[in-house]
Design a protein around this motif. Structure first.
Motif, PDB file in Angstrom:
ATOM      1  N   SER A   1      -0.659 -15.640  -7.164  1.00 35.82           N
ATOM      2  CA  SER A   1       0.403 -15.050  -8.338  1.00 35.82           C
ATOM      3  C   SER A   1       0.207 -14.583  -9.103  1.00 35.82           C
ATOM      4  CB  SER A   1       1.622 -16.579  -8.664  1.00 35.82           C
ATOM      5  OG  SER A   1       2.715 -16.184  -9.406  1.00 35.82           O
TER       6      SER A   1
ATOM      7  N   ARG B   1       0.645  -1.264   0.059  1.00 34.22           N
ATOM      8  CA  ARG B   1      -0.190   0.229  -0.070  1.00 34.22           C
ATOM      9  C   ARG B   1       0.933   1.296  -0.081  1.00 34.22           C
ATOM     10  NH1 ARG B   1      -3.356   0.264   4.940  1.00 34.22           N
ATOM     11  NH2 ARG B   1      -1.840  -0.824   5.591  1.00 34.22           N
TER      12      ARG B   1
ATOM     13  N   PRO C   1      -0.323   2.458  -6.370  1.00 27.48           N
ATOM     14  CA  PRO C   1      -1.031   1.453  -4.692  1.00 27.48           C
ATOM     15  C   PRO C   1      -1.184   2.769  -4.433  1.00 27.48           C
ATOM     16  CG  PRO C   1       0.571   0.133  -6.507  1.00 27.48           C
ATOM     17  CD  PRO C   1       0.842   1.737  -7.426  1.00 27.48           C
ATOM     18  N   HIS C   2      -0.285   3.101  -4.179  1.00 22.84           N
ATOM     19  CA  HIS C   2      -0.503   3.891  -3.251  1.00 22.84           C
ATOM     20  C   HIS C   2      -1.434   5.163  -3.392  1.00 22.84           C
ATOM     21  CE1 HIS C   2       0.881   6.052   0.839  1.00 22.84           C
ATOM     22  NE2 HIS C   2       1.117   8.034   0.306  1.00 22.84           N
TER      23      HIS C   2
ATOM     24  N   THR D   1      -5.167 -13.824  -2.731  1.00 22.98           N
ATOM     25  CA  THR D   1      -3.638 -13.157  -3.632  1.00 22.98           C
ATOM     26  C   THR D   1      -3.136 -14.323  -3.910  1.00 22.98           C
ATOM     27  OG1 THR D   1      -4.470 -11.481  -1.545  1.00 22.98           O
ATOM     28  CG2 THR D   1      -2.210 -11.634  -3.102  1.00 22.98           C
TER      29      THR D   1
ATOM     30  N   PHE E   1      -6.982  -5.539  -0.048  1.00 20.45           N
ATOM     31  CA  PHE E   1      -5.236  -4.752  -0.420  1.00 20.45           C
ATOM     32  C   PHE E   1      -3.764  -5.900  -0.417  1.00 20.45           C
ATOM     33  CE2 PHE E   1      -7.806  -1.412  -0.702  1.00 20.45           C
ATOM     34  CZ  PHE E   1      -7.028  -0.890  -0.863  1.00 20.45           C
ATOM     35  N   PHE E   2      -4.019  -7.692  -1.823  1.00 22.94           N
ATOM     36  CA  PHE E   2      -3.258  -8.125  -1.187  1.00 22.94           C
ATOM     37  C   PHE E   2      -3.062  -9.030  -0.150  1.00 22.94           C
ATOM     38  CE2 PHE E   2      -2.281  -4.759  -4.727  1.00 22.94           C
ATOM     39  CZ  PHE E   2      -3.138  -5.489  -5.828  1.00 22.94           C
ATOM     40  N   ARG E   3      -4.091  -9.053   0.719  1.00 29.65           N
ATOM     41  CA  ARG E   3      -4.242  -9.658   1.996  1.00 29.65           C
ATOM     42  C   ARG E   3      -4.883 -10.763   2.036  1.00 29.65           C
ATOM     43  NH1 ARG E   3      -5.258  -6.410   6.574  1.00 29.65           N
ATOM     44  NH2 ARG E   3      -6.741  -5.354   4.607  1.00 29.65           N
TER      45      ARG E   3
ATOM     46  N   VAL F   1       5.303 -16.281  -4.441  1.00 29.09           N
ATOM     47  CA  VAL F   1       4.206 -16.954  -4.017  1.00 29.09           C
ATOM     48  C   VAL F   1       3.854 -17.882  -5.362  1.00 29.09           C
ATOM     49  CG1 VAL F   1       1.230 -16.957  -4.362  1.00 29.09           C
ATOM     50  CG2 VAL F   1       2.824 -15.127  -3.673  1.00 29.09           C
TER      51      VAL F   1
ATOM     52  N   VAL G   1       0.645  -1.336 -12.711  1.00 30.46           N
ATOM     53  CA  VAL G   1       1.888  -0.514 -11.892  1.00 30.46           C
ATOM     54  C   VAL G   1       2.439  -0.460 -12.949  1.00 30.46           C
ATOM     55  CG1 VAL G   1       3.232   0.167 -10.257  1.00 30.46           C
ATOM     56  CG2 VAL G   1       1.090  -1.254  -9.507  1.00 30.46           C
ATOM     57  N   GLU G   2       3.427  -1.150 -14.342  1.00 32.81           N
ATOM     58  CA  GLU G   2       3.922  -0.308 -15.552  1.00 32.81           C
ATOM     59  C   GLU G   2       3.071   0.552 -16.026  1.00 32.81           C
ATOM     60  OE1 GLU G   2       5.827  -4.318 -17.123  1.00 32.81           O
ATOM     61  OE2 GLU G   2       7.502  -3.826 -15.541  1.00 32.81           O
TER      62      GLU G   2
ATOM     63  N   ALA H   1      -1.287  -7.181 -11.432  1.00 28.18           N
ATOM     64  CA  ALA H   1      -0.945  -5.765 -10.360  1.00 28.18           C
ATOM     65  C   ALA H   1       0.180  -5.003 -11.153  1.00 28.18           C
ATOM     66  CB  ALA H   1      -1.386  -6.035  -9.022  1.00 28.18           C
ATOM     67  N   ALA H   2       1.058  -5.578 -11.105  1.00 27.05           N
ATOM     68  CA  ALA H   2       2.671  -5.547 -11.494  1.00 27.05           C
ATOM     69  C   ALA H   2       2.671  -4.902 -12.371  1.00 27.05           C
ATOM     70  CB  ALA H   2       3.342  -6.551 -11.235  1.00 27.05           C
ATOM     71  N   GLU H   3       1.925  -5.459 -13.791  1.00 26.90           N
ATOM     72  CA  GLU H   3       1.325  -4.934 -15.242  1.00 26.90           C
ATOM     73  C   GLU H   3       0.962  -3.253 -14.792  1.00 26.90           C
ATOM     74  OE1 GLU H   3       0.462  -7.598 -17.456  1.00 26.90           O
ATOM     75  OE2 GLU H   3       0.072  -6.899 -19.280  1.00 26.90           O
TER      76      GLU H   3
ATOM     77  N   ALA I   1      -0.071 -12.276   6.093  1.00 28.87           N
ATOM     78  CA  ALA I   1      -1.403 -10.879   6.693  1.00 28.87           C
ATOM     79  C   ALA I   1      -1.856 -11.481   8.355  1.00 28.87           C
ATOM     80  CB  ALA I   1      -2.052 -11.049   5.508  1.00 28.87           C
TER      81      ALA I   1
ATOM     82  N   LEU J   1      -1.377 -10.916  -8.263  1.00 32.29           N
ATOM     83  CA  LEU J   1       0.396 -10.477  -8.394  1.00 32.29           C
ATOM     84  C   LEU J   1       0.875  -9.754  -9.470  1.00 32.29           C
ATOM     85  CD1 LEU J   1       1.359 -11.280  -4.819  1.00 32.29           C
ATOM     86  CD2 LEU J   1       0.755  -9.903  -5.197  1.00 32.29           C
ATOM     87  N   LYS J   2       1.132 -10.143 -10.577  1.00 32.43           N
ATOM     88  CA  LYS J   2       1.671 -10.380 -11.855  1.00 32.43           C
ATOM     89  C   LYS J   2       0.620  -9.227 -12.486  1.00 32.43           C
ATOM     90  CE  LYS J   2       3.627 -14.907 -12.796  1.00 32.43           C
ATOM     91  NZ  LYS J   2       3.248 -16.079 -13.617  1.00 32.43           N
TER      92      LYS J   2
ATOM     93  N   ALA K   1      -4.836   3.269  -2.691  1.00 29.33           N
ATOM     94  CA  ALA K   1      -5.121   2.673  -0.836  1.00 29.33           C
ATOM     95  C   ALA K   1      -5.048   3.772  -0.105  1.00 29.33           C
ATOM     96  CB  ALA K   1      -3.578   1.843  -0.669  1.00 29.33           C
TER      97      ALA K   1
ATOM     98  N   LEU L   1       5.930  -5.956  -6.677  1.00 32.70           N
ATOM     99  CA  LEU L   1       4.689  -6.994  -6.650  1.00 32.70           C
ATOM    100  C   LEU L   1       5.899  -8.381  -7.756  1.00 32.70           C
ATOM    101  CD1 LEU L   1       2.292  -4.105  -7.747  1.00 32.70           C
ATOM    102  CD2 LEU L   1       2.233  -6.238  -5.784  1.00 32.70           C
TER     103      LEU L   1
END
Lengths: 322, 322
Positions: B173, A167, B189-190, B171, B165-167, A183, B183-184, B179-181, A193, B176-177, B193, A176
């Motif tokens: 793999s 976060r 994310p911040h 959640t 939030f990925f908890r 994972v 973000v790219e 989510a990473a894409e 968590a 998360l992948k 959140a 990530l």
């Protein structure tokens, strides 16, 4: 990448390795020390992981954490390392009593703090990493360490905790991706968590309730106070209010959150948080403290919490242009 | 994958598209509807995104959310769709007043709920996805939609919120992948959140404090009650206590958390949560409610909260073998 290759050579050439984290250990610290210890042990080396402080109990269920040793245990074992790897410490005083043995050894420093003082013989310092545990993950992979569920889970802990469970603003695409890879290797995000975050005591909740009842809000600023009497009446110590200031920051339209905590009597710690634009580290520095732009703090001996609050609020209001 | 290719053909061949989410919208619902709307609009189609309920205010700052329409606005626009895409709804009654127009149209259902009733003409239902927004992300990519910062951010919202939030245990793999894409591609994310989680009101905090002060704990079980008087005295409604039951579950050694909420007078809702092994959906079902193994609930009209608590506790203690 010259430093990184000398780091690899140093670790590969050493047979007896001591890995040390910092006092007041957090998730990233514990995760980093244990993950590198388990990694290097896999290469057949004699490796000890050490943290010279109490490990918060919620971390003890994770693989390898119970094997961490403190300074006394280290002396008992009469272990003579070829190299000491210091993890997640921006300065040597962070290692507790292990600071005494640093001058006698070759020191490797691995850290993601921008404020790191490069006190090692070999320093791998890179603040683009969200967590030191993320650096350890990359290092272990370069060393050819095989990840099983246990190692993946304890290594995941540092990535998750130092980013506030993905976060904070250090949650990058790379973080990530690394989390996804862990994972895939068996780390269990929900287990991590739940183990770390769902471990509150009823006393902590009662203390939180006291803090909430005293919150005051004025344009963009919210604050509260916990006195020594509050801690006593809830059966709590200062450790129990860790993270409480973030609750204050979670208020709508609040830019700066302040929590003044008195524990024990007349010892006052101030936690400062901001959301977007106020640099609270400057306010903390004025009062002899320090920290980051969005999270900082300062401490006072022989002080009155209400008097401290008054002084801090004056500085915060100034910083907010009011 | 026959269903998926027929879904693609249907969307590609349609020119006027209505995309509908569910009432009491959450982050995944809003994210899914807006992300698919923005995606299909990029293909030059005439697309409306609709949710027939109030949008929680914290979501209004995200790109495209303010353009969502309700049923009345839809009637005003006299928009005649070639296809209606229903997102994140396990049954047709979840779309609010849009349910009236479903029989007249070709319906595409996209959902990740295991309980989905396949009420569409084309159904893409896959409970291995953590969020419907994650399905929309894959769909948009297949459709060749280009992601900029705005689309990436609103699409990220669903992945983050539906996984806590990925908890949560969803959640994976892959989540998360993805989510990473995103973000790219520019998702922050911040920002997501902070916008969603740091938007509490002081009244909500006061209500939380009341709940905490009434928490009772007995081996493995913790519970509390919020009466209508509690809501009134804090200036809150039942919406303000959303998520409070998770706070109770966050207590150490607690397997089952129960929160009884009375709002308005004599209307009682019970939220049940468990950590590891108690199937709270069975308890909820016994009382005419439903849900998942770890999160369930039930409601009562003309009821007394303390009487309801008594009945629920009896069932929970039974389920816990006590």
């Amino acid at each position: 990448m010259i430093k990184f290759s000398s780091l690899i050579s140093k670790l590969t050439d050493s047979q007896r390795i001591l890995i040390v984290g910092h006092i007041m250990p957090d998730g990233d610290d514990i995760s980093s020390v244990v993950s590198l210890t388990l990694g290097l042990q896999q290469l057949g080396k004699s490796v000890l992981g050490a943290i010279d402080d109490k490990i918060p109990p919620e971390y003890l269920v994770f693989p390898g954490v119970k094997d961490l040793i403190d300074y006394e245990k280290f002396l008992d074992l009469k272990f003579s390392p070829d190299v000491v790897v210091v993890l997640d410490c921006s300065s040597p005083d962070r290692v507790g009593r292990f600071v005494k043995i640093l001058p006698e050894h070759t020191i490797v420093v691995i850290d993601h703090h921008a404020t790191n003082g490069f006190f090692g013989d070999i320093n791998w310092v890179d603040s683009t990493y969200a967590a030191t545990a993320q650096m350890v993950f990359h290092l272990n992979k370069v060393l050819g360490i095989e990840y099983n569920e246990e190692l993946a889970t304890i290594n995941f802990v540092g990535l998750a905790t130092d980013s506030g469970f993905f976060r904070y603003s250090n949650t990058t695409s790379n973080l990530l991706k690394d989390a996804a890879e862990l994972v895939e290797m068996g780390a269990k995000p929900h287990f991590v968590a739940s183990t770390i975050l769902e471990n509150k005591t009823l006393n902590q909740f009662l203390l939180l309730s006291k803090m909430i009842d005293k919150i005051k809000v004025e344009k963009g600023l919210a604050y509260s106070v916990l006195t020594f009497e509050d801690y006593l009446s809830c059966g709590c110590t200062d450790q129990d209010s860790s993270g409480f200031v973030s609750e204050i920051r979670s208020l709508k339209n609040v830019e700066v959150a302040v929590l003044v905590m008195e524990y024990p009597k007349n010892r006052v710690h101030v936690s400062l948080r901001s959301k977007n634009y106020v640099d609270v580290s400057k306010i903390a520095a004025t009062l002899g403290g320090g920290g980051h732009a969005r999270a900082a703090g300062c401490s006072f001996e022989n002080a009155d919490p209400w008097q401290v609050l008054k002084e801090v609020l004056t500085l915060v209001r100034e910083a907010m242009g009011g």
